[in-house]
Design a protein around this motif. Structure first.
Motif, PDB file in Angstrom:
ATOM      1  N   HIS A 102       0.702  -0.874  -0.223  1.00  0.00           N
ATOM      2  CA  HIS A 102      -0.239   0.211  -0.149  1.00  0.00           C
ATOM      3  C   HIS A 102       1.051   1.310  -0.266  1.00  0.00           C
ATOM      4  O   HIS A 102       1.678   1.769   1.024  1.00  0.00           O
ATOM      5  CB  HIS A 102      -1.176   0.689   1.453  1.00  0.00           C
ATOM      6  N   ASP A 103       0.644   2.200  -1.235  1.00  0.00           N
ATOM      7  CA  ASP A 103       1.453   3.247  -1.220  1.00  0.00           C
ATOM      8  C   ASP A 103       0.496   4.805  -0.085  1.00  0.00           C
ATOM      9  O   ASP A 103       0.081   4.846  -0.574  1.00  0.00           O
ATOM     10  CB  ASP A 103       1.945   3.601  -2.654  1.00  0.00           C
ATOM     11  N   PRO A 104       1.816   5.079   0.559  1.00  0.00           N
ATOM     12  CA  PRO A 104       0.909   6.012   1.326  1.00  0.00           C
ATOM     13  C   PRO A 104       0.054   7.123   0.445  1.00  0.00           C
ATOM     14  O   PRO A 104      -0.605   7.513   1.029  1.00  0.00           O
ATOM     15  CB  PRO A 104       2.551   6.302   2.186  1.00  0.00           C
ATOM     16  N   ARG A 105       1.164   7.678  -0.246  1.00  0.00           N
ATOM     17  CA  ARG A 105       0.381   8.793  -1.677  1.00  0.00           C
ATOM     18  C   ARG A 105      -0.541   8.319  -2.367  1.00  0.00           C
ATOM     19  O   ARG A 105      -2.070   9.132  -1.923  1.00  0.00           O
ATOM     20  CB  ARG A 105       1.816   8.780  -2.974  1.00  0.00           C
ATOM     21  N   MET A 126      -6.580  -0.917  -4.683  1.00  0.00           N
ATOM     22  CA  MET A 126      -6.423   0.020  -5.480  1.00  0.00           C
ATOM     23  C   MET A 126      -4.788   0.710  -5.213  1.00  0.00           C
ATOM     24  O   MET A 126      -5.283   1.851  -5.553  1.00  0.00           O
ATOM     25  CB  MET A 126      -7.157   1.147  -5.929  1.00  0.00           C
ATOM     26  N   ALA A 127      -4.586   1.182  -3.789  1.00  0.00           N
ATOM     27  CA  ALA A 127      -3.701   1.480  -2.954  1.00  0.00           C
ATOM     28  C   ALA A 127      -1.697   0.844  -3.437  1.00  0.00           C
ATOM     29  O   ALA A 127      -1.526   0.881  -3.026  1.00  0.00           O
ATOM     30  CB  ALA A 127      -4.097   2.366  -1.750  1.00  0.00           C
ATOM     31  N   ARG A 128      -1.980  -0.360  -3.502  1.00  0.00           N
ATOM     32  CA  ARG A 128      -1.581  -1.121  -3.912  1.00  0.00           C
ATOM     33  C   ARG A 128      -0.462  -0.879  -4.501  1.00  0.00           C
ATOM     34  O   ARG A 128      -1.021  -0.993  -6.307  1.00  0.00           O
ATOM     35  CB  ARG A 128      -1.782  -2.920  -3.972  1.00  0.00           C
ATOM     36  N   ILE A 129       1.021  -0.203  -4.954  1.00  0.00           N
ATOM     37  CA  ILE A 129       2.147   0.523  -6.212  1.00  0.00           C
ATOM     38  C   ILE A 129       2.550  -0.635  -6.249  1.00  0.00           C
ATOM     39  O   ILE A 129       3.822  -0.328  -4.674  1.00  0.00           O
ATOM     40  CB  ILE A 129       1.639   1.893  -6.119  1.00  0.00           C
ATOM     41  N   PRO A 130       3.111  -0.730  -7.325  1.00  0.00           N
ATOM     42  CA  PRO A 130       5.005  -1.067  -6.936  1.00  0.00           C
ATOM     43  C   PRO A 130       6.269  -0.016  -6.285  1.00  0.00           C
ATOM     44  O   PRO A 130       5.985   0.565  -6.888  1.00  0.00           O
ATOM     45  CB  PRO A 130       5.428  -1.693  -7.912  1.00  0.00           C
ATOM     46  N   ALA A 131       7.085  -0.212  -5.549  1.00  0.00           N
ATOM     47  CA  ALA A 131       8.006   0.227  -4.921  1.00  0.00           C
ATOM     48  C   ALA A 131       8.824   0.902  -6.223  1.00  0.00           C
ATOM     49  O   ALA A 131       9.241   0.417  -7.454  1.00  0.00           O
ATOM     50  CB  ALA A 131       9.141  -0.505  -3.988  1.00  0.00           C
ATOM     51  N   GLY A 132       9.033   2.219  -5.855  1.00  0.00           N
ATOM     52  CA  GLY A 132       9.484   3.168  -7.148  1.00  0.00           C
ATOM     53  C   GLY A 132       8.617   3.410  -8.164  1.00  0.00           C
ATOM     54  O   GLY A 132       9.242   4.245  -9.380  1.00  0.00           O
ATOM     55  N   ALA A 133       7.611   2.932  -8.361  1.00  0.00           N
ATOM     56  CA  ALA A 133       6.491   3.807  -9.292  1.00  0.00           C
ATOM     57  C   ALA A 133       6.230   5.119  -9.284  1.00  0.00           C
ATOM     58  O   ALA A 133       5.831   5.474  -7.614  1.00  0.00           O
ATOM     59  CB  ALA A 133       5.555   2.466  -9.793  1.00  0.00           C
ATOM     60  N   ALA A 134       5.752   5.749 -10.393  1.00  0.00           N
ATOM     61  CA  ALA A 134       5.593   7.162 -10.281  1.00  0.00           C
ATOM     62  C   ALA A 134       3.946   7.411  -9.863  1.00  0.00           C
ATOM     63  O   ALA A 134       3.234   6.132 -10.915  1.00  0.00           O
ATOM     64  CB  ALA A 134       5.859   7.967 -11.256  1.00  0.00           C
ATOM     65  N   VAL A 140     -10.584  11.269 -12.770  1.00  0.00           N
ATOM     66  CA  VAL A 140     -12.385  10.794 -12.812  1.00  0.00           C
ATOM     67  C   VAL A 140     -12.496  10.219 -11.330  1.00  0.00           C
ATOM     68  O   VAL A 140     -13.536  10.414 -10.946  1.00  0.00           O
ATOM     69  CB  VAL A 140     -11.757  10.482 -13.930  1.00  0.00           C
ATOM     70  N   SER A 141     -11.744   9.041 -10.934  1.00  0.00           N
ATOM     71  CA  SER A 141     -12.097   8.066  -9.544  1.00  0.00           C
ATOM     72  C   SER A 141     -10.839   8.102  -8.939  1.00  0.00           C
ATOM     73  O   SER A 141     -11.536   7.669  -8.003  1.00  0.00           O
ATOM     74  CB  SER A 141     -12.272   7.246 -10.577  1.00  0.00           C
ATOM     75  N   LYS A 142     -10.565   8.880  -9.424  1.00  0.00           N
ATOM     76  CA  LYS A 142      -9.194   9.575  -8.110  1.00  0.00           C
ATOM     77  C   LYS A 142      -8.492   8.360  -8.278  1.00  0.00           C
ATOM     78  O   LYS A 142      -6.861   8.236  -6.929  1.00  0.00           O
ATOM     79  CB  LYS A 142      -9.887   9.593  -6.363  1.00  0.00           C
ATOM     80  N   ALA A 143      -8.660   6.686  -7.854  1.00  0.00           N
ATOM     81  CA  ALA A 143      -7.316   5.631  -7.629  1.00  0.00           C
ATOM     82  C   ALA A 143      -6.325   6.043  -8.832  1.00  0.00           C
ATOM     83  O   ALA A 143      -6.514   5.774  -9.923  1.00  0.00           O
ATOM     84  CB  ALA A 143      -8.820   4.036  -7.666  1.00  0.00           C
ATOM     85  N   PRO A 144      -5.392   6.095  -8.577  1.00  0.00           N
ATOM     86  CA  PRO A 144      -4.317   6.683  -9.495  1.00  0.00           C
ATOM     87  C   PRO A 144      -3.820   5.313 -10.300  1.00  0.00           C
ATOM     88  O   PRO A 144      -3.871   4.510 -10.220  1.00  0.00           O
ATOM     89  CB  PRO A 144      -3.138   7.135  -8.336  1.00  0.00           C
ATOM     90  N   GLY A 145      -3.237   5.677 -11.141  1.00  0.00           N
ATOM     91  CA  GLY A 145      -1.948   4.732 -12.131  1.00  0.00           C
ATOM     92  C   GLY A 145      -1.074   4.490 -12.151  1.00  0.00           C
ATOM     93  O   GLY A 145      -0.699   5.641 -11.095  1.00  0.00           O
ATOM     94  N   PHE A 146      -0.258   4.219 -12.515  1.00  0.00           N
ATOM     95  CA  PHE A 146       0.958   4.441 -12.159  1.00  0.00           C
ATOM     96  C   PHE A 146       2.184   3.767 -13.332  1.00  0.00           C
ATOM     97  O   PHE A 146       1.735   3.101 -14.419  1.00  0.00           O
ATOM     98  CB  PHE A 146       1.600   3.092 -10.496  1.00  0.00           C
TER      99      PHE A 146
END
Length: 252
Positions: A102-105, A126-134, A140-146
């Motif tokens: 889970h990415d704090p951002r 939807m907050a699970r992001i690989p380490a080092g990703a931007a 639109v729906s707020k859940a970020p891509g990366f």
């Protein structure tokens, strides 16, 4: 234009990776491939390959590694939602050998959108992001891509993907735009094929394609020429127009 606004003559290449069983089964009709291809052509990114893979981690990983190594950018759509079969983020982490958590951002973005009391386990996926990703903004729906390395991971829902694509392409270098011109010919490909082949040899730096169609009950052809050099494109167009004019007056 580059993100800083400076022109470049470099050719920038990309692939599109579509992830999802629903696309392969035909249950969902893809609307993203054509949009991304047209969008990228307009800003100077050449789409060289499209792959569609199922929701199988091994296949996603293999496709990501192959496409990432081959092209400047990979635009990926699908599989970053809240359900159990949304496995794209995990596959991306595995493809690049990094951890995922889970990415704090991303958690902060989702908390602000849903409220802490409504941020359940599914939404937290939807907050699970690989380490080092931007992160890629999702207005639109707020859940970020990366973005991880040169792979831009976006939603599959077209309106969300389109907003994410705007955000991504504002930050990456693009190349010289491909220019195009269409010359109509009121004849079938058979009459024009040999002449077009000869013109193509004279213009190796201009891509020439012929596309048959029906016109007023007969065969006709659109000849499409593409080049990054406006002068060479114009010369090629003149050569094709002269060919068509000569064929129209020649005996059959």
């Amino acid at each position: 234009m580059t993100a800083s606004g400076a022109a470049t003559h470099r050719i920038v290449t990309a692939a599109i990776l579509v992830i999802g069983d629903e696309i392969l089964s035909g249950r969902t009709k893809d609307k993203n491939i054509g949009y991304i291809a047209e969008y990228c052509t307009a800003i100077g990114i050449d789409i060289r390959e499209v792959r569609i893979v199922p929701d199988i981690e091994e296949e996603i990983v293999a496709a990501v590694r192959a496409l990432s190594a081959r092209y400047d950018h990979v635009f990926s759509t699908g599989g970053i939602g809240p359900t159990h079969d949304d496995i794209t983020a995990d596959a991306m982490a595995r493809a690049f050998g990094v951890t995922i958590d889970h990415d704090p951002r991303a958690v902060a973005i989702l908390t602000g959108h849903y409220g802490a009391e409504n941020l359940n386990e599914a939404r937290l996926r939807m907050a699970r992001i690989p380490a080092g990703a931007a992160l890629i903004d999702n207005p639109v729906s707020k859940a970020p891509g990366f973005t991880i390395r040169n792979v831009h991971v976006m939603a599959g829902v077209p309106v969300i993907m389109q907003a994410m694509l705007d955000a991504v392409t504002a930050t990456i270098p693009t190349g010289a735009k491909m220019l195009s011109a269409t010359v109509p010919a009121s004849m079938g490909e058979g009459r024009i094929a040999a002449g077009l082949g000869a013109i193509q040899k004279d213009f190796p730096d201009v891509s020439i394609g012929s596309y048959p169609k029906m016109l007023d009950g007969g065969f006709a052809t659109d000849i499409v020429l593409r080049s990054r050099d406006a002068d060479r494109l114009a010369e090629g167009v003149r050569a094709v127009e002269q060919l068509i004019a000569s064929l129209l007056t020649a005996p059959r």
